[in-house]
Scaffold this motif. Structure first.
Motif, short mmCIF file in Angstrom:
data_model
loop_
_atom_site.label_atom_id
_atom_site.label_comp_id
_atom_site.label_asym_id
_atom_site.label_seq_id
_atom_site.Cartn_x
_atom_site.Cartn_y
_atom_site.Cartn_z
N ILE A 112 0.85 -1.19 0.00
CA ILE A 112 0.00 0.00 0.00
C ILE A 112 0.89 1.24 0.00
CG2 ILE A 112 -0.28 0.09 2.52
CD1 ILE A 112 -3.29 0.86 1.89
N THR A 113 0.50 2.23 -0.77
CA THR A 113 1.29 3.46 -0.86
C THR A 113 0.87 4.43 0.25
OG1 THR A 113 -0.26 4.62 -2.31
CG2 THR A 113 1.45 3.24 -3.36
N ARG A 114 1.68 5.45 0.42
CA ARG A 114 1.36 6.48 1.41
C ARG A 114 0.02 7.17 1.07
NH1 ARG A 114 5.18 8.76 4.66
NH2 ARG A 114 4.73 10.89 4.00
N ALA A 115 -0.23 7.41 -0.20
CA ALA A 115 -1.49 8.03 -0.61
C ALA A 115 -2.68 7.11 -0.36
CB ALA A 115 -1.43 8.42 -2.08
N GLU A 116 -2.54 5.83 -0.70
CA GLU A 116 -3.63 4.88 -0.50
C GLU A 116 -3.96 4.72 0.99
OE1 GLU A 116 -3.03 1.86 -4.31
OE2 GLU A 116 -1.82 1.56 -2.52
N PHE A 117 -2.92 4.61 1.82
CA PHE A 117 -3.17 4.45 3.26
C PHE A 117 -3.80 5.71 3.85
CE2 PHE A 117 -2.36 4.30 7.76
CZ PHE A 117 -2.71 2.99 8.07
N ALA A 140 6.16 1.51 10.56
CA ALA A 140 6.32 2.57 11.56
C ALA A 140 5.46 3.77 11.20
CB ALA A 140 7.79 2.98 11.67
N GLU A 141 5.38 4.11 9.92
CA GLU A 141 4.53 5.22 9.49
C GLU A 141 3.05 4.90 9.74
OE1 GLU A 141 7.22 7.09 5.87
OE2 GLU A 141 6.04 5.29 5.47
N VAL A 142 2.66 3.66 9.47
CA VAL A 142 1.28 3.24 9.69
C VAL A 142 0.91 3.37 11.16
CG1 VAL A 142 -0.23 1.19 9.75
CG2 VAL A 142 1.07 1.73 7.68
N VAL A 143 1.74 2.85 12.04
CA VAL A 143 1.47 2.92 13.48
C VAL A 143 1.35 4.38 13.92
CG1 VAL A 143 2.50 2.49 15.75
CG2 VAL A 143 2.47 0.69 14.05
N THR A 144 2.23 5.21 13.44
CA THR A 144 2.22 6.63 13.82
C THR A 144 0.93 7.30 13.37
OG1 THR A 144 4.64 6.69 13.74
CG2 THR A 144 3.48 8.81 13.62
N VAL A 190 13.53 -1.88 16.73
CA VAL A 190 13.00 -0.55 17.03
C VAL A 190 13.62 -0.12 18.36
CG1 VAL A 190 10.96 0.89 17.37
CG2 VAL A 190 10.84 -1.10 15.86
N SER A 191 14.76 0.54 18.28
CA SER A 191 15.44 1.00 19.49
C SER A 191 14.84 2.31 19.97
CB SER A 191 16.93 1.20 19.19
OG SER A 191 17.11 2.36 18.39
N ARG A 192 15.24 2.74 21.14
CA ARG A 192 14.75 4.01 21.68
C ARG A 192 15.13 5.19 20.79
NH1 ARG A 192 16.48 3.07 27.91
NH2 ARG A 192 15.15 1.27 28.23
N LYS A 193 16.12 5.02 19.95
CA LYS A 193 16.54 6.10 19.06
C LYS A 193 15.73 6.16 17.77
CE LYS A 193 21.22 6.14 20.86
NZ LYS A 193 22.63 6.00 20.60
N HIS A 194 14.93 5.14 17.52
CA HIS A 194 14.11 5.10 16.29
C HIS A 194 13.06 6.19 16.37
CE1 HIS A 194 11.20 3.64 13.32
NE2 HIS A 194 12.21 2.92 12.81
N TRP A 195 12.80 6.88 15.27
CA TRP A 195 11.88 8.01 15.26
C TRP A 195 10.46 7.62 15.68
CZ3 TRP A 195 7.47 8.14 12.39
CH2 TRP A 195 7.37 7.23 11.34
N ALA A 196 10.06 6.36 15.48
CA ALA A 196 8.70 5.93 15.80
C ALA A 196 8.64 5.06 17.06
CB ALA A 196 8.11 5.18 14.62
N TYR A 197 9.69 5.08 17.86
CA TYR A 197 9.78 4.21 19.04
C TYR A 197 8.53 4.31 19.92
CZ TYR A 197 11.33 2.38 23.56
OH TYR A 197 11.40 1.69 24.74
N ALA A 237 5.57 5.59 19.27
CA ALA A 237 4.35 5.20 18.55
C ALA A 237 4.21 3.69 18.51
CB ALA A 237 4.38 5.77 17.13
N VAL A 238 5.32 2.99 18.29
CA VAL A 238 5.31 1.53 18.27
C VAL A 238 4.98 0.99 19.66
CG1 VAL A 238 6.74 -0.54 17.95
CG2 VAL A 238 6.84 1.33 16.28
N MET A 239 5.57 1.56 20.69
CA MET A 239 5.30 1.12 22.06
C MET A 239 3.83 1.33 22.42
SD MET A 239 8.07 -0.22 23.14
CE MET A 239 7.93 -0.32 24.93
N GLU A 240 3.26 2.44 22.00
CA GLU A 240 1.84 2.71 22.24
C GLU A 240 0.97 1.63 21.62
OE1 GLU A 240 -1.88 4.26 23.08
OE2 GLU A 240 -0.01 4.99 23.91
#
Length: 196
Positions: A66-71, A135-139, A167-174, A176-179
């Motif tokens: 799925i693309t960013r536009a489709e999602f 990660a983008e989807v979860v966010t 997905v380390s603590r330094k990952h930009w979506a950390y 969001a993933v934990m949530e």
């Protein structure tokens, strides 16, 4: 993420909210979805609610990425957003330099951006036709549902929580993933705090 996986996310969320049960086997209008495919019930449920769409009238392409536009389009349809948006975000949003007004998903992208659910890249682009990653989807899903990780709770209870080695603590979506990956009771105030 595939189109069928995205359908499963939104179908589960909507069914939970509505108190519906989704059939595990369903006939759909799409010729490329077998009735007993694990995702057939999800696609039918979303289709019946006007949320999902195919690549054509008879092709869903369940295994396509799925693309960013489709999602984004599916997210906006899911949330049925055509409201006022967040005033502070609306003042800052000036559009994406690579999404023309004639692009098929331009209005969906604009509304999602005005509500603060999506961001572009530092160069002002959105890259609508790029595949969206998990990660983008979860966010995006967390943002549209108003979910936010309790960073203090996570730091104090890390050993009890679901974590992922990639997905380390330094990952930009950390956060969001934990949530999304950890069941919790949310206490809402100025920000969300967790009580497990």
């Amino acid at each position: 993420m595939t189109r069928s996986e995205a359908a499963a996310i939104f179908a589960r969320l909507l069914a939970e909210k509505n108190g519906d049960t989704i059939s595990t086997a369903a006939n759909t209008k799409f010729a490329d979805i077998p009735a007993y495919a694990w995702y057939s019930g999800y696609v039918k449920y979303l289709s019946n609610n006007g949320i999902t769409y195919g690549k054509s009238k008879t092709i869903f392409a369940p295994n396509d990425a799925i693309t960013r536009a489709e999602f984004t389009t599916m997210a906006v349809r899911f949330f049925d957003v055509y409201g006022d948006g967040d005033a502070e975000i609306m003042e800052q949003f000036s559009g994406f330099n690579d999404v023309s007004s004639g692009y098929w998903a331009a209005e969906y992208i604009k509304y999602a951006a005005l509500h603060g659910w999506i961001n572009g890249y530092g160069d002002g682009s959105f890259r609508a036709d790029d595949e969206i990653n998990r990660a983008e989807v979860v966010t995006i899903v967390n943002r549209l549902l108003g979910r936010e990780a309790d960073e203090d709770y996570i730091a104090d209870n890390l050993r009890k929580l679901n974590t992922f080695p990639d997905v380390s603590r330094k990952h930009w979506a950390y956060y969001a993933v934990m949530e999304a990956a950890n069941a919790h009771t949310a206490i809402l105030g100025d920000s969300e705090s967790w009580s497990k």
